[in-house]
Enzyme design. Structure first.
Site, PDB file in Angstrom:
ATOM      1  N   THR A   1       0.789  -1.187   0.050  1.00 41.84           N
ATOM      2  CA  THR A   1       0.067   0.044   0.079  1.00 41.84           C
ATOM      3  C   THR A   1       0.803   1.430   0.070  1.00 41.84           C
ATOM      4  OG1 THR A   1      -1.584   1.418   1.500  1.00 41.84           O
ATOM      5  CG2 THR A   1      -0.003  -0.068   2.508  1.00 41.84           C
ATOM      6  N   ASP A   2       0.268   2.315  -0.471  1.00 42.68           N
ATOM      7  CA  ASP A   2       0.950   3.810  -0.197  1.00 42.68           C
ATOM      8  C   ASP A   2       0.975   4.091   1.038  1.00 42.68           C
ATOM      9  OD1 ASP A   2      -1.744   4.367  -0.124  1.00 42.68           O
ATOM     10  OD2 ASP A   2      -1.874   6.018  -1.590  1.00 42.68           O
ATOM     11  N   GLU A   3       0.389   3.763   1.911  1.00 39.38           N
ATOM     12  CA  GLU A   3      -0.071   4.199   3.306  1.00 39.38           C
ATOM     13  C   GLU A   3       1.514   3.936   4.173  1.00 39.38           C
ATOM     14  OE1 GLU A   3      -3.226   3.350   5.766  1.00 39.38           O
ATOM     15  OE2 GLU A   3      -4.423   3.348   3.884  1.00 39.38           O
TER      16      GLU A   3
ATOM     17  N   TYR B   1      -1.935  -0.545  11.194  1.00 41.46           N
ATOM     18  CA  TYR B   1      -1.933  -1.070   9.564  1.00 41.46           C
ATOM     19  C   TYR B   1      -0.779  -0.915   8.986  1.00 41.46           C
ATOM     20  CZ  TYR B   1      -3.187  -1.716   4.926  1.00 41.46           C
ATOM     21  OH  TYR B   1      -3.350  -1.949   3.721  1.00 41.46           O
TER      22      TYR B   1
ATOM     23  N   LYS C   1       2.320  -3.294   7.301  1.00 39.91           N
ATOM     24  CA  LYS C   1       2.550  -3.447   5.601  1.00 39.91           C
ATOM     25  C   LYS C   1       4.029  -3.025   5.690  1.00 39.91           C
ATOM     26  CE  LYS C   1       0.029  -4.438   2.979  1.00 39.91           C
ATOM     27  NZ  LYS C   1      -0.410  -5.802   2.278  1.00 39.91           N
TER      28      LYS C   1
HETATM   29  P1  NAD Z   1      -9.542  -7.454   2.075  1.00 37.34           P
HETATM   30  O1  NAD Z   1      -9.609  -7.208   3.732  1.00 37.34           O
HETATM   31  O2  NAD Z   1     -10.677  -7.210   1.349  1.00 37.34           O
HETATM   32  O3  NAD Z   1      -9.326  -9.086   1.938  1.00 37.34           O
HETATM   33  C1  NAD Z   1      -8.261  -9.473   2.610  1.00 37.34           C
HETATM   34  C2  NAD Z   1      -8.212 -10.986   2.231  1.00 37.34           C
HETATM   35  O4  NAD Z   1      -7.268 -11.691   3.155  1.00 37.34           O
HETATM   36  C3  NAD Z   1      -9.569 -11.597   2.792  1.00 37.34           C
HETATM   37  O5  NAD Z   1     -10.164 -12.656   2.029  1.00 37.34           O
HETATM   38  C4  NAD Z   1      -9.194 -12.295   4.255  1.00 37.34           C
HETATM   39  O6  NAD Z   1     -10.013 -13.464   4.448  1.00 37.34           O
HETATM   40  C5  NAD Z   1      -7.855 -12.838   3.682  1.00 37.34           C
HETATM   41  N1  NAD Z   1      -6.791 -12.893   4.891  1.00 37.34           N
HETATM   42  C6  NAD Z   1      -6.878 -12.356   5.975  1.00 37.34           C
HETATM   43  N2  NAD Z   1      -6.033 -12.419   6.917  1.00 37.34           N
HETATM   44  C7  NAD Z   1      -5.609 -13.879   6.499  1.00 37.34           C
HETATM   45  C8  NAD Z   1      -4.575 -14.864   6.687  1.00 37.34           C
HETATM   46  N3  NAD Z   1      -3.799 -14.648   8.046  1.00 37.34           N
HETATM   47  N4  NAD Z   1      -4.277 -15.826   5.881  1.00 37.34           N
HETATM   48  C9  NAD Z   1      -5.016 -15.772   4.894  1.00 37.34           C
HETATM   49  N5  NAD Z   1      -5.717 -15.025   4.224  1.00 37.34           N
HETATM   50  C10 NAD Z   1      -6.171 -14.075   5.216  1.00 37.34           C
HETATM   51  O7  NAD Z   1      -8.413  -6.478   1.482  1.00 37.34           O
HETATM   52  P2  NAD Z   1      -8.123  -5.936   0.186  1.00 37.34           P
HETATM   53  O8  NAD Z   1      -8.850  -4.566   0.177  1.00 37.34           O
HETATM   54  O9  NAD Z   1      -8.583  -6.696  -0.813  1.00 37.34           O
HETATM   55  O10 NAD Z   1      -6.656  -5.809   0.115  1.00 37.34           O
HETATM   56  C11 NAD Z   1      -5.775  -6.816  -0.627  1.00 37.34           C
HETATM   57  C12 NAD Z   1      -4.427  -6.473  -0.446  1.00 37.34           C
HETATM   58  O11 NAD Z   1      -4.196  -5.368  -1.265  1.00 37.34           O
HETATM   59  C13 NAD Z   1      -4.109  -6.158   1.183  1.00 37.34           C
HETATM   60  O12 NAD Z   1      -2.532  -6.746   1.446  1.00 37.34           O
HETATM   61  C14 NAD Z   1      -3.868  -4.811   1.245  1.00 37.34           C
HETATM   62  O13 NAD Z   1      -2.943  -4.127   2.206  1.00 37.34           O
HETATM   63  C15 NAD Z   1      -3.395  -4.257  -0.270  1.00 37.34           C
HETATM   64  N6  NAD Z   1      -4.041  -2.897  -0.571  1.00 37.34           N
HETATM   65  C16 NAD Z   1      -5.326  -2.511  -0.459  1.00 37.34           C
HETATM   66  C17 NAD Z   1      -5.968  -1.408  -0.700  1.00 37.34           C
HETATM   67  C18 NAD Z   1      -7.338  -1.022  -0.999  1.00 37.34           C
HETATM   68  O14 NAD Z   1      -7.615   0.307  -1.179  1.00 37.34           O
HETATM   69  N7  NAD Z   1      -8.197  -1.827  -0.205  1.00 37.34           N
HETATM   70  C19 NAD Z   1      -4.936  -0.625  -1.445  1.00 37.34           C
HETATM   71  C20 NAD Z   1      -3.434  -0.993  -1.523  1.00 37.34           C
HETATM   72  C21 NAD Z   1      -2.984  -1.999  -0.999  1.00 37.34           C
HETATM   73  O1  TDX Z   2     -16.574   6.076   7.857  1.00 39.64           O
HETATM   74  C1  TDX Z   2     -15.503   6.534   7.411  1.00 39.64           C
HETATM   75  N1  TDX Z   2     -15.369   7.724   7.354  1.00 39.64           N
HETATM   76  C2  TDX Z   2     -14.318   8.537   6.846  1.00 39.64           C
HETATM   77  O2  TDX Z   2     -14.193   9.851   6.855  1.00 39.64           O
HETATM   78  C3  TDX Z   2     -14.634   5.893   7.052  1.00 39.64           C
HETATM   79  C4  TDX Z   2     -14.608   4.427   7.027  1.00 39.64           C
HETATM   80  C5  TDX Z   2     -13.221   6.449   6.247  1.00 39.64           C
HETATM   81  N2  TDX Z   2     -13.411   7.897   6.278  1.00 39.64           N
HETATM   82  C6  TDX Z   2     -11.999   8.322   5.639  1.00 39.64           C
HETATM   83  C7  TDX Z   2     -10.735   7.977   6.295  1.00 39.64           C
HETATM   84  C8  TDX Z   2     -10.048   8.234   4.930  1.00 39.64           C
HETATM   85  O3  TDX Z   2      -9.449   9.451   5.046  1.00 39.64           O
HETATM   86  O4  TDX Z   2     -12.036   8.103   4.422  1.00 39.64           O
HETATM   87  C9  TDX Z   2     -10.925   8.019   3.891  1.00 39.64           C
HETATM   88  C10 TDX Z   2     -10.693   6.253   3.231  1.00 39.64           C
HETATM   89  O5  TDX Z   2     -10.936   5.569   4.226  1.00 39.64           O
HETATM   90  P1  TDX Z   2     -10.725   3.907   4.099  1.00 39.64           P
HETATM   91  O6  TDX Z   2     -11.753   3.463   3.292  1.00 39.64           O
HETATM   92  O7  TDX Z   2     -10.860   3.347   5.604  1.00 39.64           O
HETATM   93  O8  TDX Z   2      -9.099   4.007   3.611  1.00 39.64           O
HETATM   94  P2  TDX Z   2      -7.968   4.223   4.044  1.00 39.64           P
HETATM   95  O9  TDX Z   2      -7.708   4.488   5.586  1.00 39.64           O
HETATM   96  O10 TDX Z   2      -7.506   5.386   3.221  1.00 39.64           O
HETATM   97  O11 TDX Z   2      -6.946   2.851   3.620  1.00 39.64           O
HETATM   98  C11 TDX Z   2      -7.487   2.260   2.354  1.00 39.64           C
HETATM   99  O12 TDX Z   2      -6.487   2.464   1.342  1.00 39.64           O
HETATM  100  C12 TDX Z   2      -5.178   1.903   1.501  1.00 39.64           C
HETATM  101  C13 TDX Z   2      -7.551   0.727   2.444  1.00 39.64           C
HETATM  102  O13 TDX Z   2      -8.614   0.335   3.574  1.00 39.64           O
HETATM  103  C14 TDX Z   2      -6.088   0.172   2.817  1.00 39.64           C
HETATM  104  O14 TDX Z   2      -6.098  -1.263   2.915  1.00 39.64           O
HETATM  105  C15 TDX Z   2      -5.200   0.551   1.687  1.00 39.64           C
HETATM  106  O15 TDX Z   2      -3.872  -0.069   1.966  1.00 39.64           O
END
Ligand code: NAD
Ligand code: TDX
Length: 363
Positions: free
Chosen positions: A135-137, A160, A164
């Site tokens: 992630t970019d975080e 988190y 990562k």
């Molecule tokens: P998500 O939470 O929707 O899915 C995570 C999946 O991993 C689920 O299916 C869960 O059951 C599985 N999981 C959790 N713990 C596990 C474990 N110990 N062993 C095996 N499986 C396990 O997450 P997502 O949003 O699909 O993110 C996927 C990946 O991409 C993550 O590594 C996250 O850090 C990265 N990522 C997400 C975002 C975003 O905006 N969602 C952005 C950048 C990177």
């Molecule tokens: O109820 C809310 N109200 C609100 O203002 C929630 C859930 C979020 N927010 C804000 C927090 C953040 O500034 O919205 C923005 C986005 O929040 P999230 O959807 O929780 O994402 P973020 O915290 O930015 O992280 C996401 O992007 C990077 C993903 O959850 C991560 O898994 C990924 O790595």
């Protein structure tokens, strides 16, 4: 020989999107999804893929060394794509431990299994790839200007992102120390179908449909760089095909948006879709404009102000680019949640309601 791919976390939001793409793109490949099926993982995200003869599902944790080692021995994987993670920042603030167990120890366990299979005995790294999805975080927060590049120092601010970041460092170390063939990707915020409703966009879509309060943290001016999930999957595929071992690729949508503007856009789309369709208006009755539901609530602890990715490297070197227009992507996403009410009703029952009460009850 056909490719043999391990996708971890393939029952989650991005992992299931990528699994769908890979099975379409590489019909010859053998694909194994390893997923613990936590609250965020759902087999219905994989749908019909479960029936394909070249697809296997294994339920289990990436931190489970005997299981992971057995899979590597039995299946002889040549590619690993590691999506499995605890992924929600707010949950990492409420309870960080599982983030360390899955994101750090889980990644470590996968790296060790790959090292054992590919770098010892008769193993070989020929044609092997370990792609770590991050992630970019990890880069922390930006001021009003500037972008995250692959050279930006790591400054994670939440449990988190710290977990990562630790996993990214381990992946890097396994390349430099052991020569494990790894590539890391750092992507910005994804949105689209099948995203768990704890995240900003699906949470706001569902609450807007139901006519419930829309909780915006702080002043709502925090900025994220949003990318449609299938653009992210396409980027990972490009990395799988053409990425250089040991490299890092930043992936972003070149699409910075303020949180409150996103919530307003969702309200406009939901208002429009419900007003144009009498059946939908009956299903989701609401008088007035849904933007009236926006409620500014207590800020997230340690809330990063702005993320913005410079994706020049992957665009130039691998020829990938995000192509989905934000308004169009959001319309498709809202439509998907409207058309898939049974999916989100099932995932927001039980455990999720407890989390929702803890996260929003006192705000
Ligand atoms: P998500 O939470 O929707 O899915 C995570 C999946 O991993 C689920 O299916 C869960 O059951 C599985 N999981 C959790 N713990 C596990 C474990 N110990 N062993 C095996 N499986 C396990 O997450 P997502 O949003 O699909 O993110 C996927 C990946 O991409 C993550 O590594 C996250 O850090 C990265 N990522 C997400 C975002 C975003 O905006 N969602 C952005 C950048 C990177
Ligand atoms: O109820 C809310 N109200 C609100 O203002 C929630 C859930 C979020 N927010 C804000 C927090 C953040 O500034 O919205 C923005 C986005 O929040 P999230 O959807 O929780 O994402 P973020 O915290 O930015 O992280 C996401 O992007 C990077 C993903 O959850 C991560 O898994 C990924 O790595």
């Amino acid at each position: 020989m056909a490719e043999n791919i391990l996708i971890t976390g393939g029952a989650g939001f991005i992992g299931s999107n990528f699994t769908r793409r890979i099975l379409k793109n590489r019909p010859e490949a053998r694909v194994t999804v390893l997923d613990k099926l936590t609250y965020a993982g759902n087999l219905s995200n994989l749908g019909d893929l479960m029936k394909k003869p070249n697809f296997d599902f294994e339920k289990g944790g990436i931190e489970n060394a005997p299981l992971v080692e057995r899979l590597f021995t039995e299946r002889d994987f040549d590619t690993v794509v590691n999506f499995a993670a605890e992924s929600h920042v707010d949950r990492s603030i409420l309870g960080p431990k599982v983030f360390l167990e899955t994101n750090i120890m889980g990644t470590f366990t996968l790296l060790e299994a790959a090292r054992g299979a590919w770098l010892s005995g008769s193993g070989s790294i020929e044609g092997k790839r370990f792609i770590h999805v991050s992630t970019d975080e990890v880069y922390g927060t930006l001021g009003e200007t500037g972008y995250f590049t692959e050279d930006t120092p790591y400054r994670p601010n939440s449990p988190y992102s710290a977990s990562k970041a630790a996993s990214d460092h381990l992946v890097r170390a396994y390349y430099h120390t052991y020569g494990l063939p790894v590539i890391t990707t750092n992507c910005s915020n994804n949105y689209g179908p099948y995203q768990f409703p704890e995240k900003l966009i699906p949470l706001m879509i569902i609450n807007a449909l139901k006519g419930e309060k829309l909780p915006v943290y702080g002043d709502g001016a925090n900025i994220r760089d949003w990318i449609y999930v299938s653009d992210h999957s396409a980027a990972i595929l490009a990395v799988m095909n053409k990425g250089q071992l040991g490299e890092v690729y930043n992936i972003g949508g070149r699409n910075e948006q303020k949180n409150v503007d996103i919530v307003k856009l969702i309200c406009e789309i939901v208002d429009k879709m419900t007003s144009e369709d009498p059946e939908l208006a009956r299903e989701y009755p609401f008088s007035g404009r849904r933007s009236e539901l926006i409620t500014f609530v207590a800020d997230r602890a340690g809330h990063d102000r702005r993320y913005a990715i410079d994706s020049t490297k992957i665009e130039r070197e691998l020829g990938w680019q995000a192509t989905t227009d934000f308004t169009h992507g959001m319309e498709k996403t809202v439509r998907w949640y409207i058309n898939n009410r049974p999916w989100w009703e099932a995932v927001i029952s039980g455990e999720y309601m407890k989390y929702y009460e803890e996260q929003y009850g006192k705000r």
